[in-house]
Structure formats: C-alpha cells, structure tokens
Design an enzyme around this catalytic site. Structure first.
Site, PDB file in Angstrom:
ATOM      1  N   GLN A   2     -15.756   3.187 -11.951  1.00  0.00           N
ATOM      2  CA  GLN A   2     -14.493   3.507 -11.303  1.00  0.00           C
ATOM      3  C   GLN A   2     -14.293   4.992 -11.069  1.00  0.00           C
ATOM      4  OE1 GLN A   2     -12.361   1.928 -14.923  1.00  0.00           O
ATOM      5  NE2 GLN A   2     -10.878   3.510 -14.358  1.00  0.00           N
TER       6      GLN A   2
ATOM      7  N   CYS B 273      -8.989   0.697 -13.075  1.00  0.00           N
ATOM      8  CA  CYS B 273      -9.644  -0.342 -13.880  1.00  0.00           C
ATOM      9  C   CYS B 273      -9.123  -1.730 -13.537  1.00  0.00           C
ATOM     10  CB  CYS B 273      -9.470  -0.052 -15.353  1.00  0.00           C
ATOM     11  SG  CYS B 273      -7.740   0.025 -15.903  1.00  0.00           S
TER      12      CYS B 273
ATOM     13  N   HIS C  14      -6.214  -0.404 -20.669  1.00  0.00           N
ATOM     14  CA  HIS C  14      -7.441  -0.473 -19.880  1.00  0.00           C
ATOM     15  C   HIS C  14      -7.783  -1.928 -19.590  1.00  0.00           C
ATOM     16  CE1 HIS C  14     -11.219   0.829 -18.240  1.00  0.00           C
ATOM     17  NE2 HIS C  14     -11.952   0.317 -19.216  1.00  0.00           N
TER      18      HIS C  14
ATOM     19  N   ASN D  51     -17.377  -3.439 -18.754  1.00  0.00           N
ATOM     20  CA  ASN D  51     -16.520  -2.288 -18.462  1.00  0.00           C
ATOM     21  C   ASN D  51     -16.802  -1.792 -17.049  1.00  0.00           C
ATOM     22  OD1 ASN D  51     -14.651  -0.269 -18.861  1.00  0.00           O
ATOM     23  ND2 ASN D  51     -15.678   0.660 -20.618  1.00  0.00           N
TER      24      ASN D  51
END
Length: 316
Positions: free
Chosen positions: A120, A126, A263, A283
């Site tokens: 990102q 996110c 997150h 992630n």
C-alpha cells in the site's frame, strides 16, 4: 577499564556497520546530517529491540521472531492507521454457522484463491486492500477465476471512505455494490495517492451483492467463515513495534488492545503451530515484511489484537 572501552568501541563499530548495510540494502538516503542522525538513532533503538526480543525467543519466552526491515517510523504509522472503526453495527447482517465438524487447518493460498502480496505504500489505504483481497477470494471460489482487483478505484471513488486517510471495508462493499463492481488492477492501477475517480463500468471484473459481518469477538464463527466462505476481511491493533518488525512465528503481543484496531488485513486461513492456534494473515506491506508478506497471528486467545472485532466477508 581499557577492556570495557575496547568492547564499547567494538559495539559502536558494529552498529555503524549495520547502519551502513541497512542504508545500502534498502536504498535509504537522507537530505542532511541531522536527519540521518535521527534515523540512525531510531535504527539503533530498533536493533536493540530485535536483539533483546530474539534472545527471549531463543529462551522460549516468546513465540515469534522479529527482524529489521525497510519500514521507517513514518511508513509504519501511515500504513497502520488506515482504518476507521465502526461506531454502530445496528441493522447489519451477521454470520451464523450451525455447529459442524471443521478442518483443523485451512490455507486458501494452496487452493489458488489468493493473489500475490501487495504494497500500500505511504497511504492509509489498508481498508481497500482488505476489501479487494476478500473479494478476489470469493470471486475465485464462485467462478474459478482470480483477477487482481483495483484498490485505487476504492481510494478514488468510494466517497463514504477517506482514501489515503482511512476507511471501512463494509462501506467499500456498499460502494462496489452501488457502482456495479470492481475493475482490475491492470485497468485501474494503484498509485498510493488520492486522485479523481476514473471508474469505467466496461472494465468491471468482479461484482458484489453485499457482505456479512462476523459477530464481535467470535473467533469460532470467524474460523467457520474462513473454512466455508473463503478469505475474510479482518482488522487488528497493529500499533506496536513488535508488529512492525515481525519476522516469523506465532505473533502474540501482550499490549495489543481488541478495541484499538487501526489496520485492516486479510485472514486467508488458520492452523496450529507448537500448540499455539493462529490465523494466517495477509498484510499489504509488501513481500519483504513478515513471512513473505504474511503473519501467523494468535487465534482463540480472547480476540487477540482485535482480530474478530470488525470482520466481514463479501457475498458475490
């Protein structure tokens, strides 16, 4: 006394060498000596944290390793604060799975339902990566096709959200349902900045009928959803140095707060290692972070880090 000074000199020399290697490896360059000194101080503090933590890991006192990586403090803060917390769940649909035998482990990566790890950058987007990741998986399970979907479309066009200043996955699904669906990454590439909306309905590659929420803190239902429905969008409290520097093993951070989620990530499976249950977390910080972009996050231990605080999956 002279011997102690000698050891001190060796330690300083080793730290300086590590700093130079770090700059070279990650292409770091600084505009002036003052900024470099500031960065070096943070680096040395992190290096000390890594050494002390991994010594505890060696002694069996913690269940995961940490390591230095390319993330700066600013990048870490920008990337882990891109989530807005829902204030109310009134009127939302929640998942309900009847009690049934479930596999002891699931990994949707092995079934072809997960695209490569993305990055990102220094943009609090996110939420958009978590949105596309779950939709990519759901679309694959339904059609057998795995398009890489556009996060930039969500950043630019999902006006209920705030682009690089954060957002909510559920609101992103509302937008995709209303606009007709998601374009591919190739037709609407990621830029890591807020830009004007350039949505092209002729380029839609995946559609959404809605989404279903996981009841608060219900990791059993969440595991059933991952098992039966595919990757699930989850949110975590990532605001800890141990999270930034996570390298391998089953992550457990005693200071994590289930209410402090900041997150959005993606649960692509679950399993058990050395007696510790974990979630497989994808992630959006690139493949250089964690286990090639992934983390094993503690499961079935009081909603650790808020992993089941604000979770959902799309219906397609």
């Amino acid at each position: 006394m002279k011997f102690l000074l000698f050891l001190c000199g060796l330690a300083i020399a080793a730290a300086s060498q590590s700093w130079e290697s770090f700059k070279l490896t990650h292409g770091k360059a600084y505009s002036n000596a003052k900024e470099e000194l500031y960065r070096k101080t943070i680096f040395e503090s992190n290096l000390k944290f890594v050494a002390e933590h991994n010594e505890r890991f060696r002694k069996g006192l913690v269940t995961f390793n940490v390591a230095m990586n390319r993330l700066t403090t600013e990048e870490f803060v920008a990337q882990m604060t891109g989530l807005q917390k829902l204030e109310s769940t009134e009127g939302m649909e929640f998942a309900h799975f009847p009690e049934a035998p479930r596999a002891a482990d699931v990994d949707w990566r092995n079934k072809g339902a997960v695209t490569p790890v993305k990055d990102q950058g220094q943009c609090g987007s996110c939420w958009s990566f978590s949105t596309t990741g779950a939709l990519e998986g759901a679309h694959f399970i339904k059609t057998g096709s795995l398009p890489s979907l556009s996060e930039q479309q969500l950043v630019d066009c999902s006006k209920e959200n705030s682009g690089c200043n954060g957002g909510v996955v559920q609101w992103a699904y509302d937008y995709l349902k209303s606009c007709g669906g998601s374009q591919t990454e190739s037709s609407y590439p990621y830029e890591a900045i807020d830009n004007i909306c350039r949505f092209d309905s002729s380029q839609v590659a995946a559609t959404v009928r809605g989404y279903t929420n996981i009841p608060y803190g219900d990791e059993v239902t969440q595991a059933s959803a991952v098992h039966d429905e595919g990757p699930v969008s989850v949110c975590v409290d990532a605001g800890h140095l141990s999270f930034q520097l996570y390298s391998s093993g089953v992550y457990y951070e005693p200071n994590c707060n289930p209410q402090g989620i900041n997150h959005a990530v993606l649960a692509v499976g679950y399993g058990t290692e050395g007696g510790s249950d974990y979630w497989i977390i994808k992630n959006s910080w690139g493949s250089g972070w964690g286990e090639s972009g992934y983390m094993k996050l503690t499961r079935n231990k009081n909603n650790h880090c808020g992993v089941a605080t604000q979770s959902c999956y799309p219906t397609v």
